[in-house]
Design a protein around this motif. Sequence first.
Motif, PDB file in Angstrom:
ATOM      1  N   GLU A 448       0.824  -1.212   0.000  1.00 28.97           N
ATOM      2  CA  GLU A 448       0.000   0.000   0.000  1.00 28.97           C
ATOM      3  C   GLU A 448       0.857   1.260   0.000  1.00 28.97           C
ATOM      4  N   ASP A 452       0.591   4.027  -2.897  1.00 29.14           N
ATOM      5  CA  ASP A 452       0.203   5.403  -2.576  1.00 29.14           C
ATOM      6  C   ASP A 452       1.308   6.395  -2.944  1.00 29.14           C
ATOM      7  N   LYS A 455       1.249   6.460  -6.839  1.00 27.51           N
ATOM      8  CA  LYS A 455      -0.079   6.584  -7.458  1.00 27.51           C
ATOM      9  C   LYS A 455      -0.257   5.557  -8.575  1.00 27.51           C
ATOM     10  N   ILE A 477      -6.615  -0.560  -2.468  1.00 23.68           N
ATOM     11  CA  ILE A 477      -5.884   0.147  -3.525  1.00 23.68           C
ATOM     12  C   ILE A 477      -6.726   0.222  -4.793  1.00 23.68           C
ATOM     13  N   LYS A 480      -9.040   3.112  -5.067  1.00 20.82           N
ATOM     14  CA  LYS A 480      -8.431   4.425  -5.311  1.00 20.82           C
ATOM     15  C   LYS A 480      -8.253   4.715  -6.796  1.00 20.82           C
ATOM     16  N   TYR A 482      -5.984   3.700  -8.970  1.00 24.23           N
ATOM     17  CA  TYR A 482      -4.650   3.859  -9.529  1.00 24.23           C
ATOM     18  C   TYR A 482      -4.497   2.982 -10.769  1.00 24.23           C
TER      19      TYR A 482
END
Length: 665
Positions: A448, A452, A455, A477, A480, A482
């Motif tokens: 993670e 993060d 990205k 994840i 999010k 990405y």
Amino acid sequence: MKKYSLLQRIVLTVFTVAFFTQCIKNKYSFEDGYDRGGEVDPNITVDTSLKFIDVSKFAAASVFPGLVCNAAEKPRLVNYTQTFNLNYSFVTEGLRISKPPEPLFSTGLYVAPGELLIVDVPVGINSLSIQIGAWTDNLASVIDAPRDALLYTVAQLAPGRNYYRNLYGGPIYITAIRPISTPVNLTFTNVLKMPDFVLESGMTHADWNAQLQASCIPWLELRSKYVIFTVPREYCLNRPISDVVRLMNRWNEVIKRNYYDWEGLNDNPADARDQSPLLPWRVVMDIKPSVGYGHSGYPVVVTNDYEWFSEITNYEQRISRGISWGIMHEIGHNNQQGRYWSWGSLGEVTCNLFACRETKLQGYFNQAHPALPTDIPKALAFANASGTKDFDGTDANINTPFARLTPFLQIMFKYPNGDSLITKMYQAARRAIRQSNNDQDKRDFFYETICDATKLDWTLFFDRWGIKISNVSANKIGAKGYPYYTKELWKYNPLTGTGGDTEVNIYSRTNWSITAFSSEQTSGEGSSNGINNGPIATILDGFPGTYWHSNWSSSPAAAPPHFFTIDMKLPFNINGFYFTQRQSLTRNIRNIKIEVSMDGTNWEMLPNSTNPSSPTTFSLLSVTNQQDFPIPTKRFRYFRATVPASTDVYDGTNFAALAEVGVIY
């Protein structure tokens, strides 16, 4: 004999008890008749005569750590006052590493074996302790240990005059259990000055060499702001250091850059959580470490031989090239974050990141350790192999520290600004709300944090290495949004600096694998486009003319349910499925049930887009063209297709066939 009445006897008894009770009470407050010379603390536990030398351990001390010249040859210092700055940064717990540096301060003084040491402490200073001896390993459990088990002494320093005697002698240290804002003056009597080199004092190489030659003390310290080495004076004479100023400047640079700076620590940080401790690491040479050839801790303890001495002092062959692997390895152990992201199988792995970084910076990585040229190729073979893999398992290609080091080197050396990802890992750990509970938590934390920080979703890289990520973390994840990191970083070779540049088409079915199936017919179905019909692999070959057929040649033939399971290698947000029937329209599937999974173990049915209250069972037409079936968007990695019964095949037989299967993104 005089007779007493009952009342008189009672009074006499009470008086007698009271008298003797008072005597017993006063006994403890009597002076002992010894002239203590005006010292404040009356609790003296050693003979306080400067003339007395306890020689009972001289034989053992002569073996290690060694004897010093007598007072006639080298007069002891009397009333020697030193000023100590004890206002250190108290950030021990905040660093969240295995063993932070401790507030142990060198005095540069040495007390001879069995001789009395006197230390005078100012009134009001109550938080100091003294340590005599640098060798803190207890060798009681070592068979045939070459020295006595315990050599050092630790005691409280009280305001006023303090007396100590250590039978083996050694360097004198001061410990402050809490920072003291103002400088502290301590006065020492009956001590010798060690031939230490102190970088920040402005001492020159010539100055140090002169005191080295003149000294009769068997040990000395090479000191800088960030690291202190305790080494034998004899070694410094037999293997002269070419330039001690250059040496310790270099060590200062190596330690600051590869530990404090790389971990995102600063002397004056914008965020207090990134405060560096402003305390040095310590490395002590000992005749026999309690564990192995050397071990981590505070201090790091290494064997007293010329190999370790070379790691510390050989600037030309070791220090300038960053090839002090053992020293950096042990300090690396102290800097591991095993409670947050360095999981179980990485115990002897992540401690090497610091040495790898330094040797890479200096251009000598390939020479850093003899195991690297052997184990890195094995690790690359592991990462590029097909099938299910377990990074933490027993596969011979991955089950060594230097093989497991490889993915970290790929991130550090190849990914743009990958070096900074380790910094972000340390910073994230210092900011974590709680510790990781287990190894899976630690793997998830690592995954993670990298996702993060970049990205990007690194699932593909972790999957190729067999580093298992939990569904919870993958979904976190995934939510999010990405994009996937799609370069074949797992093919980068840190030894040659090549590979890892090719992009993966993550949407191509050539990446998929069929992980399970009920049966296949490997012969007897002819061929199409030069491809043999019948094997399960044909449903992914991209040719509608080829097809899979359930097994009919065995006895008994395979009966429903027929199924196959597909791993798409990555979780995707899927909007539907498509199927193509066998073009001859025989053994066509009428109904096919779909289940999906994130991990290939835990399965769920999808709601049908046309009837959300029913499971996802697609009803196919007996036609040759591709048939699309939309579903409500769902994220998954695996799907399993099942033909439940013979009634779900148009021919109504036990056999089934299918040309192609795929998903709609």
